[in-house]
Design an enzyme around this catalytic site. Sequence first.
Site, PDB file in Angstrom:
ATOM      1  N   GLY A 510      41.668  32.663  43.772  1.00 17.49           N
ATOM      2  CA  GLY A 510      42.668  33.725  42.873  1.00 17.49           C
ATOM      3  C   GLY A 510      42.248  33.758  41.313  1.00 17.49           C
ATOM      4  O   GLY A 510      41.306  33.235  41.172  1.00 17.49           O
ATOM      5  N   GLY A 512      43.945  33.941  37.924  1.00 18.58           N
ATOM      6  CA  GLY A 512      45.256  34.137  37.177  1.00 18.58           C
ATOM      7  C   GLY A 512      45.028  34.577  35.692  1.00 18.58           C
ATOM      8  O   GLY A 512      44.013  35.180  35.480  1.00 18.58           O
ATOM      9  N   GLY A 513      46.098  34.393  35.058  1.00 19.50           N
ATOM     10  CA  GLY A 513      46.302  35.017  33.795  1.00 19.50           C
ATOM     11  C   GLY A 513      45.207  34.517  32.813  1.00 19.50           C
ATOM     12  O   GLY A 513      44.748  35.043  31.970  1.00 19.50           O
ATOM     13  N   GLY A 515      42.107  32.956  34.015  1.00 15.26           N
ATOM     14  CA  GLY A 515      40.857  32.823  34.346  1.00 15.26           C
ATOM     15  C   GLY A 515      41.094  32.531  35.989  1.00 15.26           C
ATOM     16  O   GLY A 515      41.886  32.432  36.440  1.00 15.26           O
ATOM     17  N   PRO A 516      39.843  32.572  36.628  1.00 15.83           N
ATOM     18  CA  PRO A 516      39.622  32.430  38.037  1.00 15.83           C
ATOM     19  C   PRO A 516      40.070  30.947  38.381  1.00 15.83           C
ATOM     20  O   PRO A 516      40.114  30.080  37.576  1.00 15.83           O
ATOM     21  CB  PRO A 516      38.405  32.548  38.463  1.00 15.83           C
ATOM     22  CG  PRO A 516      37.300  32.169  36.991  1.00 15.83           C
ATOM     23  CD  PRO A 516      38.362  32.665  35.977  1.00 15.83           C
ATOM     24  N   VAL A 517      40.685  30.837  39.712  1.00 17.22           N
ATOM     25  CA  VAL A 517      40.920  29.518  40.285  1.00 17.22           C
ATOM     26  C   VAL A 517      40.332  29.427  41.554  1.00 17.22           C
ATOM     27  O   VAL A 517      39.972  30.301  42.318  1.00 17.22           O
ATOM     28  CB  VAL A 517      42.521  29.572  40.376  1.00 17.22           C
ATOM     29  CG1 VAL A 517      42.872  28.413  40.921  1.00 17.22           C
ATOM     30  CG2 VAL A 517      43.304  30.081  39.416  1.00 17.22           C
ATOM     31  N   LYS A 531      41.287  25.183  37.728  1.00 16.26           N
ATOM     32  CA  LYS A 531      41.387  26.828  37.146  1.00 16.26           C
ATOM     33  C   LYS A 531      40.498  26.850  35.966  1.00 16.26           C
ATOM     34  O   LYS A 531      40.224  25.873  35.147  1.00 16.26           O
ATOM     35  CB  LYS A 531      42.877  26.777  36.396  1.00 16.26           C
ATOM     36  CG  LYS A 531      43.319  28.044  35.694  1.00 16.26           C
ATOM     37  CD  LYS A 531      44.682  28.114  35.417  1.00 16.26           C
ATOM     38  CE  LYS A 531      45.799  28.016  36.529  1.00 16.26           C
ATOM     39  NZ  LYS A 531      46.289  29.141  36.717  1.00 16.26           N
ATOM     40  N   ASP A 628      55.228  33.384  31.012  1.00 17.93           N
ATOM     41  CA  ASP A 628      54.557  34.225  32.015  1.00 17.93           C
ATOM     42  C   ASP A 628      55.102  33.901  33.578  1.00 17.93           C
ATOM     43  O   ASP A 628      54.445  33.829  34.620  1.00 17.93           O
ATOM     44  CB  ASP A 628      53.132  34.246  32.113  1.00 17.93           C
ATOM     45  CG  ASP A 628      52.549  35.426  32.594  1.00 17.93           C
ATOM     46  OD1 ASP A 628      53.293  36.494  32.974  1.00 17.93           O
ATOM     47  OD2 ASP A 628      51.394  35.222  32.905  1.00 17.93           O
TER      48      ASP A 628
END
Length: 820
Positions: A510, A512-513, A515-517, A531, A628
């Site tokens: 994924g 995320g807000g 950075g990538p996970v 993360k 968020d």
Amino acid sequence: MLTIALLIYIILLVSFQQISFASNTISISTTHSLKDGDTIVSSGGIFEMGFFSPTGSQNRYVGIWYKQMQPIPTVVWVANRDTPLTNTSSGVLKIINPGRLALVDGSNTSNIIWCTNTSRSVENPVAKLLDSGNLVVIDANDDNPESFMWQSFDHPTDTHLPGMKLGQNFATGLRITISAWKMENDPATGEYKGSLDNTGYPQIILRKGSKKTYRSGPWNGLQWIGLEKWGLYAEISVVINSSEVTTGCMGLNSSKLIRLVLTSSGIVQLHIGADETGKWNSFPAAPVDGCDKYGLCGAYGSCDNNKNPICGCVDKFSPRYPVAWESSDFSGGCVRRTPLKNCQNGSSSSSDGFKKYPGIKLPDTEFSTVNTSMNLQECRQVCLKNCSCMAYSSLDISNGENGCLLWFGDLIDITVLPQKGQDLYIRMAPSDSDYPSSSKGNKTKTKKLTTSVLVGILVLSLTLTLSIILYRRRRKEIHLKLEWEQEQTLFEISTIIRATHNFSLNNKIGEGGYGPVYKGVLDDGKEIAVKRLSKTSKQGLGEFKNEVNSIARLQHRNLVKLLGWCIQGDDKMLIYEYMPNKSLDSYIFDNRRSALLDWPKRFNIINGIARGLMYLHQDSRLKIIHRDLKTSNILLDIDMNPKISDFGLARSIELNEIGANTNRVAGTLGYMSPEYAGHGIFSIKSDVFSFGVLVLEIVSGKRNRGFSHHQDHYENLLGHAWKFYRDGRSIELVEDHLAEPQDLPQLLRSIQVGLLCVQHCPEDRPNMSSIVHMLTNDVQLPIPKEPGFFTEKRVIESNSSDKEKSCSINEVTISVLYPR
Ligand SMILES: *[C@@H]1O[C@H](CO)[C@@H](O)[C@H](O)[C@H]1NC(C)=O
Ligand SMILES: *[C@@H]1O[C@H](CO)[C@@H](O)[C@H](O)[C@H]1NC(C)=O
Ligand SMILES: *[C@@H]1O[C@H](CO)[C@@H](O)[C@H](O)[C@H]1NC(C)=O
Ligand SMILES: *[C@@H]1O[C@H](CO)[C@@H](O)[C@H](O)[C@H]1NC(C)=O
């Protein structure tokens, strides 16, 4: 009449004699060979050997068949299965020096088509067909009738006959397997093989190519579980020792013929010769049902033919991939609900326990070891001390419970067999294990009891001391969990790189807000989510560590657990527990998957988010505003319990940037409260607003942002929900499949709570503890006012000028916790 019958009898007798005379060879020797058209008959007249062509084929083969079962011969063995004679009637079977049986081309005898192998060279080698169907090469000068230089039973084709063995002789290196014909009329080596596998504890395995298709249970002293029918008609023999691992059978009743055939479609057929008329009683022996399909339900899956679907998870385990599981893809298997704690090899004080699963076809023993002299108690102790030992059972149940079978690694191919199955003990976390009081004799019992009492007292006093110390240190925080002190870890970058295959794209789960996970698997098999924070964060190292430390201390069942962090240069990473079911948005906004979340599950999710948020807002030490909150930040665990993720990050990672640029707002459109989106003012009440949006999205299955309704399409979900509510038609908001009559009161209550949360003015919105109370108790709810952001249009208006609808900003600012 009588004379006619007698005449027929005599004719039959004579013709039989003639056939016998025509093929008067009883053995093959250096002076006698066998030509196409001739046959050899075994001494008791049961088997016959000669040349044959399968139905519909021109190829000639040398084979053995039942003599009585004419006219279509039932072939039990084929010599040259992979090298047929293609020009008919030219083959000759003869003995060539130094004692090898060879099929040669009749017109060119130096052309050997097929031959046997022998290491011995004898003067007078002779090939004979025994009444068991075994073709043997012996030394005619040798007095020992059992001393075969070669025998066809060592090289079976697709048929297992009484007297044959399946398995391996370690002294000679001989490995006997059976392999199916390629097709019904083609004896060439086919795809399916049957063998007695002795990689671990022996079990009978069928394979297609190298892939296992069927597995019997391990020999339990009485029978091969799954092949009971074989045992019904034949006496099964099993030899398991250091020089040999074999199994075979003897016919129970010598007047009845029996054979096992591995068909070209991979089924073991059991054939019983009822009489001598050529009729066989045939039935499949294995695989016979769905659960016989090897590994159908994956690791820790448990197959039960009486259930629909036939795959389940063994107790205390859940599907690894629930969505795939629901659509009958069981290959992912199951995982523990409670993971095992770190175990120390060799330590007798491992906290793990075992759970007993009765009536089980024991799992694949490929990775197993045995000890025949240990009892079940000793077995348990040995398993406990080795962290890779996942289960144990007794080995031989023919006379009580004897011996010890230990499994290492995942348990595969478990079937529920209440009648025939055995007890399997699977390693479990302490909370999931049971403690069968199987200890014999009172002595051990009392000993156990005293030990446990002692341990209990020790634990109690330790806890007490610890509590007192902690209480003195931090009176107010005593209610917090004790675990956090030790849990946060600094991960080595090399560990993370290994776990994520160097952040490979395949591992990315994924974006995320922050950075990538990436998904990762640690060396001990534990799954993690990494993360990788975007490099724009300007936070210093020390500050970052402090922040992460404080986030890690937040522990609640509805918060994703932060396991640790990793720093490499500018690269900052947070390591979380891995959530197999992804996030809430991947369910409720997906046509297919949304059906997997019924109302009770959704209500549980709403309540869980509320509790997690309440903890963040008021119960935790830090009093965190999430800022968020949205469906993609709600992760789901194995049991579909919600876990809030990305909390605390707004403060530690984004805030610096906001400090520099007040116009930048962290958050996601559609979830932001008017005062936050418009003025950058955030408070716990802006989280409450986001929570309200979440609730309405969960109930309706529709996104707030992007919501469109064909009549007045610029209205968003909130406006829509409010209008329905105002008109007493709230039920129309509910996603169709959720509207079960018994759930309606809860559904309507949730909608009203959702609407209370999204009211325009922050001071009108309830706080999280009242929300938790309102959701679960049958209390009178206030009437919600018009929501903020009635339409997308008004978002823009309220951004530019909020005069038309103002709230007391004062009250909001009071609750702002981290003003900069
Ligand atoms: C014959 O046996 C020898 C030794 O056991 C082996 O190396 C060879 O491959 C065998 N040949 C055939 C045709 O089976
Ligand atoms: C063997 O088979 C015959 C004929 O079916 C039957 O009469 C006899 O009882 C059987 N004997 C045993 C030991 O099962
Ligand atoms: C645990 O058992 C496995 C398999 O038998 C073995 O390879 C390993 O060395 C054992 N570990 C310990 C610590 O005994
Ligand atoms: C089996 O267990 C017994 C008793 O614990 C032990 O003495 C023996 O060495 C074990 N045998 C093997 C092959 O491990």
